[in-house]
Design an enzyme around this catalytic site. Structure first.
Site, mmCIF file in Angstrom:
data_model
loop_
_atom_site.group_PDB
_atom_site.id
_atom_site.type_symbol
_atom_site.label_atom_id
_atom_site.label_comp_id
_atom_site.label_asym_id
_atom_site.label_seq_id
_atom_site.Cartn_x
_atom_site.Cartn_y
_atom_site.Cartn_z
ATOM 1 C CD1 TRP A 57 -1.368 5.276 6.376
ATOM 2 C CD2 TRP A 57 0.883 5.051 6.275
ATOM 3 N NE1 TRP A 57 -0.884 6.367 5.826
ATOM 4 C CE2 TRP A 57 0.480 6.133 5.514
ATOM 5 C CE3 TRP A 57 2.233 4.660 6.291
ATOM 6 C CZ2 TRP A 57 1.417 6.855 4.537
ATOM 7 C CZ3 TRP A 57 3.163 5.529 5.434
ATOM 8 C CH2 TRP A 57 2.894 6.659 4.688
ATOM 9 C CD GLU B 234 2.426 -0.742 -1.112
ATOM 10 O OE1 GLU B 234 1.496 -0.800 -1.475
ATOM 11 O OE2 GLU B 234 2.767 -0.140 -0.171
ATOM 12 C CG ASP C 264 -5.542 0.434 2.738
ATOM 13 O OD1 ASP C 264 -6.495 0.972 3.450
ATOM 14 O OD2 ASP C 264 -4.793 1.047 2.410
ATOM 15 C CG ASP D 280 25.673 28.309 11.376
ATOM 16 O OD1 ASP D 280 25.352 29.421 11.181
ATOM 17 O OD2 ASP D 280 25.850 27.832 12.633
ATOM 18 C CB THR E 110 -3.312 -6.858 8.495
ATOM 19 O OG1 THR E 110 -2.778 -5.777 9.549
ATOM 20 C CG2 THR E 110 -2.563 -8.035 8.378
ATOM 21 N N GLY F 152 9.949 3.373 -1.039
ATOM 22 C CA GLY F 152 8.891 2.960 -1.964
ATOM 23 C C GLY F 152 7.641 3.487 -1.638
ATOM 24 N N GLY F 153 6.696 2.510 -1.020
ATOM 25 C CA GLY F 153 5.327 2.844 -0.888
ATOM 26 C C GLY F 153 4.705 2.769 -2.176
ATOM 27 C CD1 TRP F 154 -0.097 3.765 -5.188
ATOM 28 C CD2 TRP F 154 -0.393 1.475 -4.731
ATOM 29 N NE1 TRP F 154 -1.171 3.053 -6.315
ATOM 30 C CE2 TRP F 154 -1.231 1.660 -5.837
ATOM 31 C CE3 TRP F 154 -0.287 0.221 -4.036
ATOM 32 C CZ2 TRP F 154 -2.185 0.536 -6.619
ATOM 33 C CZ3 TRP F 154 -1.210 -0.607 -4.742
ATOM 34 C CH2 TRP F 154 -1.955 -0.474 -6.095
#
Length: 612
Positions: free
Chosen positions: A592, A387, A455, A316, A453, A344-346
């Site tokens: 994540w 970031e 990587d 529809d 917290t 955002g994000g990297w």
């Protein structure tokens, strides 16, 4: 040594599809067309002037100017008008503009709602078509400047009967020439009635619903909404999680190669554990929030077998589909879950610095997108994943340490009582990323801050030394001081961030090296281990079977299998991290991301059980 979270991975990726941003143009003054009446008090009156500026054939720009002509300060305003078919608002600024058919409504922002006697405020928009406004109202009253009343808000909305699948509503009649009433459930119209009662049916047991009612006149124009009423149906054995946050990221692009969909959150039992879902990611372009992938977000067709509700999407015109509709269905089934749109994000953090040259415009654009009427009720707020403010990530920002506080203040002003959150660095090294920005200043405007917290270490250091990517504490031989969860939390608390606003980050994946002979951490390597989607990284659900743990260090697990060395969290190490988080008085945890867990949601259940 490269700093924590300084390399891209899928979490920082997303689909790099760009969308054209609408560009606001300078308004050229023309004649005032419409005068608007003021609110109810005799001493409080106002007029509004509509001015059309440039016209480029396929569109135009225009402006409304509201002037307080009374002797009493106006503290808020709502402006309504009708456009003829074919004329519409395509972008706007300095007001919150929504529509229902050809009826348009503009509400003041946080910074221009108060108008002193004799003062004026304006907002502008770009439009398409060539029509002029008509049937305008200001604060629910007629727009001819005479103060003649329009429609009032229905009063006394209540529920006198509640069952497992039904809710009966009652309300007091609205003032004015009312043709009928529209009943809205969770922001969506579900019924039109000429009575002042309505029974809503087909509801889920043990589920909360929020209702409002608006009156409509003979021309279909709506008055102000009633006060909202939240009702929970009876029955249902499902209990929401406890007081601590258990937040999981859902990736927009996961519906492609990963074949992970919102229904998987339900099928795994994870939905019962979650309190929040962050939908990742929206983009930041040209100073505004934009959609990342519109097909995945709101257009992909879901069959009955694929959908949360068991009902197929429709084709529809205007029907919501894709991830957004699936999230809406998830919230109907699990009303305790809050869904937040993360931007955002990297990969998509590069636009934040430019956007923060005009924080109010940036925040307002995001509010307008998150609360777009097409997906009304899906999102409960916004998450800002920059970031990094005043530091280097994929690129470098030099806005100054105060920029994070400035951003959070602007977004709190735009979003009001909706959720405003941020994902922030965990680099606690001396002079590192935590030191680069005023996170304590920004925390006062945030509901919570998710500390990334994880990587800390990985195979971007191709030769090693091997190290856990998400250590809870420091240990002898750690490659970089300040790269652990405890150090990050301590540094943020010392800066002045309340611990109850901090969430501990958990990765549902491992990081690994190849060519490793030493089983214990600290060994040398020849490069990144192979991964399904990216070298050096693999989902927990894969590693738990392929390379099970052989030891633990600093509160996290590691595994040496053949010539590969991996580190990742398990249900057992998560239990220890949750104990630590509770002892530190943290607000909870986040992870994540959802698709990395097992089909039974083992890691998400471990977080839920650990937080209680």
């Amino acid at each position: 040594m490269r700093s924590a979270r300084s390399v891209p991975r899928e979490r920082r990726g997303g689909l790099s599809r760009r969308f054209l941003a609408l560009l606001a143009v300078l308004t050229l003054p023309l004649t005032g067309l419409v005068a608007l009446a003021g609110p109810a008090q005799a001493a409080e009156s106002a007029t509004a002037t509509y001015t059309k500026g440039a016209d480029w054939g396929t569109g135009f720009d225009a402006r409304w100017t509201v002037t307080n002509t009374g002797t009493t300060t106006i503290t808020s305003w709502t402006l309504e008008w009708d456009f003829p078919a074919g004329t519409s608002v395509t972008s706007h600024w300095d007001a919150r503009v929504t529509s229902s058919g050809n009826h348009w409504t503009a509400r003041n922002t946080a910074w221009n709602g108060t108008i002193a006697p004799g003062a004026s405020v304006s907002f502008g928009f770009n439009g398409s078509g060539g029509g002029s406004p008509s049937g305008c109202l200001l604060n629910g009253r007629a727009c001819d400047g005479t103060g003649q009343p329009g429609l009032g808000a229905p009063g006394g909305l209540t529920s006198d009967q509640v069952g497992e699948n039904t809710v009966r509503l009652r309300w007091n009649a609205a003032s004015g020439d009312v043709r009928d009433y529209q009943v809205l459930r969770d922001g969506r119209a579900v019924a039109t009635t000429t009575a002042t009662t309505y029974t809503d049916t087909g509801l889920s047991a043990g589920t909360s619903y929020t209702y409002t009612v608006v009156a409509r006149d003979a021309n279909g124009r709506t008055g102000p909404a009633s006060s909202p009423l939240t009702v929970r149906t009876t029955g249902g054995g499902q209990q929401p999680p406890g007081d601590h946050v258990n937040l999981g990221y859902f990736t927009e692009w996961g519906v492609y190669g990963r074949n992970y969909h919102v229904k998987d959150i339900v099928d795994s039992g994870t939905a019962e554990q979650l309190t929040h879902i962050n939908y990742a990611f929206g983009n930041v372009q040209n100073g505004e929030c934009t959609i990342g992938d519109s097909f995945a977000a709101h257009d992909r067709f879901y069959s009955a077998a694929e959908s949360v509700s068991g009902e197929a999407d429709t084709w529809d015109n205007g029907a919501l589909r894709g991830n957004f509709n699936q999230l809406r269905q998830l919230k109907e089934m699990y009303p305790h879950i809050k869904v937040v749109w993360s931007f955002g994000g990297w990969t998509w953090s590069g636009g934040f610095g430019d956007a923060m040259r005009d924080p109010q415009r940036f925040a307002q654009s995001c509010y307008d997108l998150v609360n777009d009427p097409r997906w009304a009720g899906v999102f409960d707020g916004i998450d800002l994943d920059w970031e990094y403010p005043n530091a280097c990530g994929l690129g470098c920002d030099s806005s100054g340490p105060e920029v994070f506080e400035d951003m959070m203040r602007a977004f709190r002003g735009a979003f009001g009582d909706q959720l405003v959150t941020a994902a922030i660095t965990a680099d606690a090294s001396e002079g590192g990323k935590i030191d680069a920005a005023d996170y304590a200043g920004g925390a006062q405007y945030a509901d919570h801050l998710a500390v990334m917290t994880y990587d800390f270490f990985g195979a971007w250091a191709t030769a090693g030394p091997t190290a856990p990517h998400s250590p809870l504490t420091a240990y002898n031989g750690i490659p970089q001081q300040g790269f652990n969860s405890e150090a990050a939390i301590d540094r943020l608390v010392a800066q002045g961030v309340p611990p109850e606003k901090l969430l501990l980050g958990i990765g549902f994946y491992g990081r690994g090296w190849n060519g490793v002979t030493q089983a214990a951490p600290g060994g040398s390597a020849s490069g990144p281990a192979p991964g399904t989607y990216e070298q050096g990284i693999e989902d927990y659900k894969v590693l738990a079977e392929r390379c099970p743990p052989t030891g633990t260090i600093a509160g996290t697990a590691y595994a040496h299998c053949g010539n590969q060395w991996w580190s990742y969290d398990t249900p057992a190490t998560i239990a220890g991290k949750m104990d630590w988080a509770l002892n530190e008085g943290l607000g909870g945890a986040f992870f994540w991301e959802l698709s990395g867990d097992t089909a039974d949601g083992d890691l998400a259940h471990a977080i839920g059980a650990g937080l209680g």
